[in-house]
Design a protein around this motif. Structure first.
Motif, short mmCIF file in Angstrom:
data_model
loop_
_atom_site.label_atom_id
_atom_site.label_comp_id
_atom_site.label_asym_id
_atom_site.label_seq_id
_atom_site.Cartn_x
_atom_site.Cartn_y
_atom_site.Cartn_z
N ASP A 1 0.83 -1.21 0.00
CA ASP A 1 0.00 0.00 0.00
C ASP A 1 0.86 1.26 0.00
OD1 ASP A 1 -2.24 -1.61 0.01
OD2 ASP A 1 -2.66 -1.33 2.16
N ILE A 2 1.93 1.26 0.80
CA ILE A 2 2.84 2.42 0.83
C ILE A 2 3.54 2.58 -0.52
CG2 ILE A 2 4.98 3.30 1.85
CD1 ILE A 2 3.96 1.98 4.51
N LEU A 3 4.03 1.49 -1.08
CA LEU A 3 4.72 1.55 -2.38
C LEU A 3 3.78 2.04 -3.47
CD1 LEU A 3 6.78 -1.68 -1.95
CD2 LEU A 3 7.77 0.54 -2.54
N ASN A 4 2.52 1.63 -3.43
CA ASN A 4 1.56 2.07 -4.44
C ASN A 4 1.14 3.52 -4.22
OD1 ASN A 4 1.66 -0.39 -5.74
ND2 ASN A 4 -0.12 -1.20 -4.67
N THR A 5 1.05 3.96 -2.98
CA THR A 5 0.67 5.34 -2.68
C THR A 5 1.76 6.31 -3.13
OG1 THR A 5 -0.69 4.66 -0.81
CG2 THR A 5 0.05 6.95 -0.83
N TYR A 6 3.01 5.94 -2.92
CA TYR A 6 4.15 6.77 -3.30
C TYR A 6 4.85 6.09 -4.48
CZ TYR A 6 3.06 8.95 1.10
OH TYR A 6 2.39 9.59 2.10
N ALA A 7 4.17 6.11 -5.61
CA ALA A 7 4.55 5.29 -6.76
C ALA A 7 5.91 5.63 -7.37
CB ALA A 7 3.47 5.39 -7.83
N THR A 8 6.46 6.80 -7.12
CA THR A 8 7.76 7.13 -7.72
C THR A 8 8.88 7.20 -6.69
OG1 THR A 8 7.33 9.50 -7.50
CG2 THR A 8 6.67 8.44 -9.59
N ALA A 9 8.57 6.99 -5.44
CA ALA A 9 9.57 7.12 -4.37
C ALA A 9 10.46 5.89 -4.29
CB ALA A 9 8.87 7.32 -3.03
N GLN A 10 11.73 6.13 -3.98
CA GLN A 10 12.63 5.04 -3.63
C GLN A 10 12.39 4.74 -2.16
OE1 GLN A 10 16.72 6.07 -4.67
NE2 GLN A 10 16.67 4.21 -5.88
N VAL A 11 12.44 3.47 -1.81
CA VAL A 11 12.08 3.04 -0.46
C VAL A 11 13.26 2.33 0.18
CG1 VAL A 11 10.51 1.54 0.84
CG2 VAL A 11 9.66 2.83 -1.12
N MET A 12 13.45 2.61 1.46
CA MET A 12 14.42 1.89 2.28
C MET A 12 13.62 1.15 3.34
SD MET A 12 17.14 5.01 2.56
CE MET A 12 17.75 4.46 4.09
N LEU A 13 13.83 -0.14 3.43
CA LEU A 13 13.11 -0.96 4.41
C LEU A 13 14.04 -1.31 5.57
CD1 LEU A 13 11.46 -3.44 1.88
CD2 LEU A 13 10.39 -1.46 2.94
N PHE A 14 13.52 -1.18 6.77
CA PHE A 14 14.25 -1.57 7.97
C PHE A 14 13.44 -2.66 8.64
CE2 PHE A 14 15.69 2.65 7.11
CZ PHE A 14 17.00 2.70 7.54
N MET B 1 24.79 7.24 7.47
CA MET B 1 24.45 6.88 6.10
C MET B 1 23.93 8.13 5.39
SD MET B 1 21.07 4.60 6.57
CE MET B 1 19.65 5.22 7.44
N ASN B 2 24.15 8.21 4.12
CA ASN B 2 23.82 9.41 3.36
C ASN B 2 22.58 9.18 2.53
OD1 ASN B 2 23.73 11.73 1.91
ND2 ASN B 2 25.82 11.61 1.14
N LEU B 3 21.48 9.80 2.97
CA LEU B 3 20.23 9.67 2.23
C LEU B 3 20.06 10.76 1.20
CD1 LEU B 3 17.77 8.86 5.13
CD2 LEU B 3 19.03 7.30 3.67
N THR B 4 21.02 11.63 1.09
CA THR B 4 20.87 12.78 0.20
C THR B 4 21.42 12.53 -1.19
OG1 THR B 4 22.96 13.76 0.95
CG2 THR B 4 20.96 14.36 2.17
N THR B 5 21.92 11.33 -1.44
CA THR B 5 22.42 10.99 -2.77
C THR B 5 21.28 10.47 -3.64
OG1 THR B 5 22.98 8.75 -2.12
CG2 THR B 5 24.71 10.41 -1.90
N THR B 6 21.42 10.63 -4.92
CA THR B 6 20.45 10.08 -5.85
C THR B 6 21.21 9.27 -6.88
OG1 THR B 6 19.07 12.01 -5.57
CG2 THR B 6 18.58 10.62 -7.46
N PRO B 7 20.98 7.95 -6.96
CA PRO B 7 20.10 7.18 -6.08
C PRO B 7 20.70 7.06 -4.68
CG PRO B 7 21.31 5.70 -7.51
CD PRO B 7 21.67 7.12 -7.93
N VAL B 8 19.87 6.67 -3.74
CA VAL B 8 20.30 6.48 -2.36
C VAL B 8 21.41 5.44 -2.32
CG1 VAL B 8 19.57 5.61 -0.11
CG2 VAL B 8 18.06 7.13 -1.41
N LYS B 9 22.46 5.72 -1.57
CA LYS B 9 23.53 4.75 -1.36
C LYS B 9 23.29 4.11 -0.01
CE LYS B 9 26.86 6.63 -4.43
NZ LYS B 9 27.53 7.83 -4.70
N CYS B 10 23.17 2.81 0.01
CA CYS B 10 22.77 2.10 1.20
C CYS B 10 23.88 1.89 2.20
CB CYS B 10 22.16 0.74 0.82
SG CYS B 10 20.79 0.94 -0.31
#
Length: 187
Positions: free
Chosen positions: A81-94, A177-186
């Motif tokens: 549901d979250i992935l579909n709601t934010y259809a263009t967002a990159q997601v990090m799962l914890f 960790m740096n979330l400000t890169t595009t794409p995110v570097k894990c």
């Protein structure tokens, strides 16, 4: 983990071009929401919250919640549901490997391979830092986890499995960790 998210927020807001939102999915039944909300408010950044639907007036809802714990459909659907709601967002799962989170995340990686930037798994190798002995909670070594993820990723992503799946024991390992890169570097 609270300090990890606080540091992440400070870093993110320092770089205004990066938008990060937090979404929490918990198997906690709705009647226990007040206690969970107190905890989240005290230690984690603001965000949306999805709880396991149950009702104190419907005993069947608790039976369903117990049955769902076996296959983890609730958690998977909450993330879909979250992935579909934010259809263009990159997601990090914890996640924590004490539950069926890893299997859920593997299924999500299979369904959304380009959308999930990172999967952080706490305690995957808590028994053996080298990753050669199985964790007693998951019965997975680090290499077995990587192998499972490689099976579901598109061929062009298989060589990056170690950058996508990031096992850790102590949340301090992730601070900075740096979330400000595009794409995110894990890592």
């Amino acid at each position: 983990m609270p300090s990890l998210f606080q540091n992440t927020l400070a870093q993110t807001y320092a770089n205004t071009s990066t938008a990060v939102t937090f979404h929490f999915a918990s198997g906690t039944p709705i009647p226990l929401a007040p206690s969970l909300l107190q905890f989240l408010d005290a230690y984690y950044p603001p965000g949306s919250l999805t709880l396991r639907p149950t009702s104190t007036f419907d005993p069947q809802s608790f039976i369903n919640a117990l049955a769902d714990g076996i296959d983890n459909n609730f958690r998977r659907q909450a993330h879909v549901d979250i992935l579909n709601t934010y259809a263009t967002a990159q997601v990090m799962l914890f996640g924590d490997t004490a539950s069926r989170t890893f299997e859920t995340y593997v299924r999500l990686l299979e369904q959304y391979p380009g959308r999930i930037a990172c999967v952080y798994l706490r305690n995957l190798t808590a028994v053996d830092p080298a990753g050669s002995s199985p964790n007693p909670l998951t019965r997975l070594t680090r290499e077995q986890a990587y192998a499972q993820v490689r099976q579901v990723l598109p061929e062009e992503m298989r060589g990056r499995v170690e950058q996508i799946v990031v096992p850790f024991v102590d949340p301090g390992e992730l601070v900075g960790m740096n979330l400000t890169t595009t794409p995110v570097k894990c890592v």
